[in-house]
Motif scaffolding. Structure first.
Motif, PDB file in Angstrom:
ATOM      1  N   ASP A 217      60.052  63.141  12.869  1.00 54.47           N
ATOM      2  CA  ASP A 217      60.279  61.734  13.201  1.00 54.47           C
ATOM      3  C   ASP A 217      61.016  61.600  14.534  1.00 54.47           C
ATOM      4  O   ASP A 217      60.678  60.744  15.356  1.00 54.47           O
ATOM      5  CB  ASP A 217      61.069  61.039  12.090  1.00 54.47           C
ATOM      6  N   GLY A 218      62.009  62.451  14.749  1.00 52.46           N
ATOM      7  CA  GLY A 218      62.742  62.428  16.008  1.00 52.46           C
ATOM      8  C   GLY A 218      61.853  62.795  17.181  1.00 52.46           C
ATOM      9  O   GLY A 218      61.936  62.189  18.261  1.00 52.46           O
ATOM     10  N   MET A 219      60.987  63.778  16.987  1.00 55.08           N
ATOM     11  CA  MET A 219      60.065  64.190  18.029  1.00 55.08           C
ATOM     12  C   MET A 219      59.096  63.059  18.373  1.00 55.08           C
ATOM     13  O   MET A 219      58.811  62.811  19.533  1.00 55.08           O
ATOM     14  CB  MET A 219      59.319  65.446  17.568  1.00 55.08           C
ATOM     15  N   LEU A 220      58.606  62.348  17.358  1.00 59.08           N
ATOM     16  CA  LEU A 220      57.691  61.236  17.609  1.00 59.08           C
ATOM     17  C   LEU A 220      58.380  60.127  18.396  1.00 59.08           C
ATOM     18  O   LEU A 220      57.789  59.529  19.300  1.00 59.08           O
ATOM     19  CB  LEU A 220      57.126  60.703  16.297  1.00 59.08           C
ATOM     20  N   ALA A 221      59.636  59.849  18.082  1.00 54.89           N
ATOM     21  CA  ALA A 221      60.393  58.842  18.828  1.00 54.89           C
ATOM     22  C   ALA A 221      60.588  59.292  20.272  1.00 54.89           C
ATOM     23  O   ALA A 221      60.475  58.484  21.210  1.00 54.89           O
ATOM     24  CB  ALA A 221      61.744  58.589  18.163  1.00 54.89           C
ATOM     25  N   ALA A 222      60.864  60.578  20.467  1.00 52.98           N
ATOM     26  CA  ALA A 222      61.037  61.099  21.824  1.00 52.98           C
ATOM     27  C   ALA A 222      59.739  60.975  22.621  1.00 52.98           C
ATOM     28  O   ALA A 222      59.764  60.665  23.817  1.00 52.98           O
ATOM     29  CB  ALA A 222      61.502  62.554  21.780  1.00 52.98           C
TER      30      ALA A 222
ATOM     31  N   ALA B   9      58.345  68.087  30.160  1.00 53.55           N
ATOM     32  CA  ALA B   9      59.397  68.698  29.343  1.00 53.55           C
ATOM     33  C   ALA B   9      59.425  68.090  27.940  1.00 53.55           C
ATOM     34  O   ALA B   9      59.648  68.800  26.952  1.00 53.55           O
ATOM     35  CB  ALA B   9      60.753  68.544  30.013  1.00 53.55           C
ATOM     36  N   GLU B  10      59.185  66.794  27.835  1.00 56.35           N
ATOM     37  CA  GLU B  10      59.179  66.141  26.521  1.00 56.35           C
ATOM     38  C   GLU B  10      58.001  66.622  25.681  1.00 56.35           C
ATOM     39  O   GLU B  10      58.139  66.850  24.483  1.00 56.35           O
ATOM     40  CB  GLU B  10      59.137  64.617  26.677  1.00 56.35           C
ATOM     41  N   TYR B  11      56.848  66.786  26.306  1.00 54.85           N
ATOM     42  CA  TYR B  11      55.679  67.264  25.566  1.00 54.85           C
ATOM     43  C   TYR B  11      55.867  68.714  25.131  1.00 54.85           C
ATOM     44  O   TYR B  11      55.466  69.092  24.030  1.00 54.85           O
ATOM     45  CB  TYR B  11      54.403  67.116  26.392  1.00 54.85           C
TER      46      TYR B  11
ATOM     47  N   HIS C  46      55.951  70.049  21.277  1.00 52.47           N
ATOM     48  CA  HIS C  46      55.133  71.177  20.828  1.00 52.47           C
ATOM     49  C   HIS C  46      56.002  72.200  20.096  1.00 52.47           C
ATOM     50  O   HIS C  46      55.617  72.714  19.039  1.00 52.47           O
ATOM     51  CB  HIS C  46      54.431  71.812  22.020  1.00 52.47           C
ATOM     52  N   ASP C  47      57.171  72.485  20.640  1.00 54.77           N
ATOM     53  CA  ASP C  47      58.085  73.443  20.007  1.00 54.77           C
ATOM     54  C   ASP C  47      58.511  72.968  18.619  1.00 54.77           C
ATOM     55  O   ASP C  47      58.541  73.745  17.666  1.00 54.77           O
ATOM     56  CB  ASP C  47      59.318  73.679  20.874  1.00 54.77           C
ATOM     57  N   VAL C  48      58.844  71.679  18.499  1.00 51.83           N
ATOM     58  CA  VAL C  48      59.270  71.136  17.202  1.00 51.83           C
ATOM     59  C   VAL C  48      58.140  71.256  16.184  1.00 51.83           C
ATOM     60  O   VAL C  48      58.364  71.687  15.047  1.00 51.83           O
ATOM     61  CB  VAL C  48      59.729  69.662  17.336  1.00 51.83           C
ATOM     62  N   LEU C  49      56.935  70.891  16.590  1.00 51.19           N
ATOM     63  CA  LEU C  49      55.810  70.966  15.658  1.00 51.19           C
ATOM     64  C   LEU C  49      55.518  72.410  15.263  1.00 51.19           C
ATOM     65  O   LEU C  49      55.277  72.702  14.090  1.00 51.19           O
ATOM     66  CB  LEU C  49      54.567  70.324  16.271  1.00 51.19           C
ATOM     67  N   ARG C  50      55.560  73.312  16.224  1.00 54.15           N
ATOM     68  CA  ARG C  50      55.306  74.730  15.930  1.00 54.15           C
ATOM     69  C   ARG C  50      56.349  75.269  14.963  1.00 54.15           C
ATOM     70  O   ARG C  50      56.019  75.943  13.981  1.00 54.15           O
ATOM     71  CB  ARG C  50      55.305  75.534  17.234  1.00 54.15           C
ATOM     72  N   GLU C  51      57.627  74.977  15.220  1.00 52.84           N
ATOM     73  CA  GLU C  51      58.706  75.450  14.337  1.00 52.84           C
ATOM     74  C   GLU C  51      58.598  74.829  12.947  1.00 52.84           C
ATOM     75  O   GLU C  51      58.819  75.512  11.938  1.00 52.84           O
ATOM     76  CB  GLU C  51      60.053  75.129  14.958  1.00 52.84           C
ATOM     77  N   THR C  52      58.241  73.557  12.893  1.00 51.72           N
ATOM     78  CA  THR C  52      58.114  72.884  11.599  1.00 51.72           C
ATOM     79  C   THR C  52      56.977  73.487  10.788  1.00 51.72           C
ATOM     80  O   THR C  52      57.135  73.780   9.598  1.00 51.72           O
ATOM     81  CB  THR C  52      57.882  71.374  11.800  1.00 51.72           C
ATOM     82  N   LEU C  53      55.841  73.701  11.434  1.00 45.24           N
ATOM     83  CA  LEU C  53      54.717  74.305  10.717  1.00 45.24           C
ATOM     84  C   LEU C  53      55.023  75.738  10.302  1.00 45.24           C
ATOM     85  O   LEU C  53      54.629  76.164   9.212  1.00 45.24           O
ATOM     86  CB  LEU C  53      53.454  74.254  11.590  1.00 45.24           C
TER      87      LEU C  53
END
Length: 52
Positions: A15-20, A34-36, A40-47
């Motif tokens: 949710d925080g990543m989507l807001a960013a 840098a934001e993208y 990508h890092d957040v999604l990769r770590e979450t998965l």
């Protein structure tokens, strides 16, 4: 998984990543990169944590 009507995923990091990403759209293109990459890092770590 049921769809949420509030637009959130139920996962705080995602949710925080989507807001960013929404905020990144207002930045100059050079600053958006840098934001993208961070998103990508957040999604990769979450998965990866789901697979774990």
């Amino acid at each position: 998984m049921p769809e949420r009507s509030d637009g959130e995923t139920g996962h705080p990091a995602v949710d925080g990543m989507l807001a960013a990403l929404e905020n990144a759209a207002q930045l100059p293109p050079a600053e958006q990169i840098a934001e993208y990459e961070a998103a990508h890092d957040v999604l990769r770590e979450t998965l990866a944590s789901i697979d774990g």
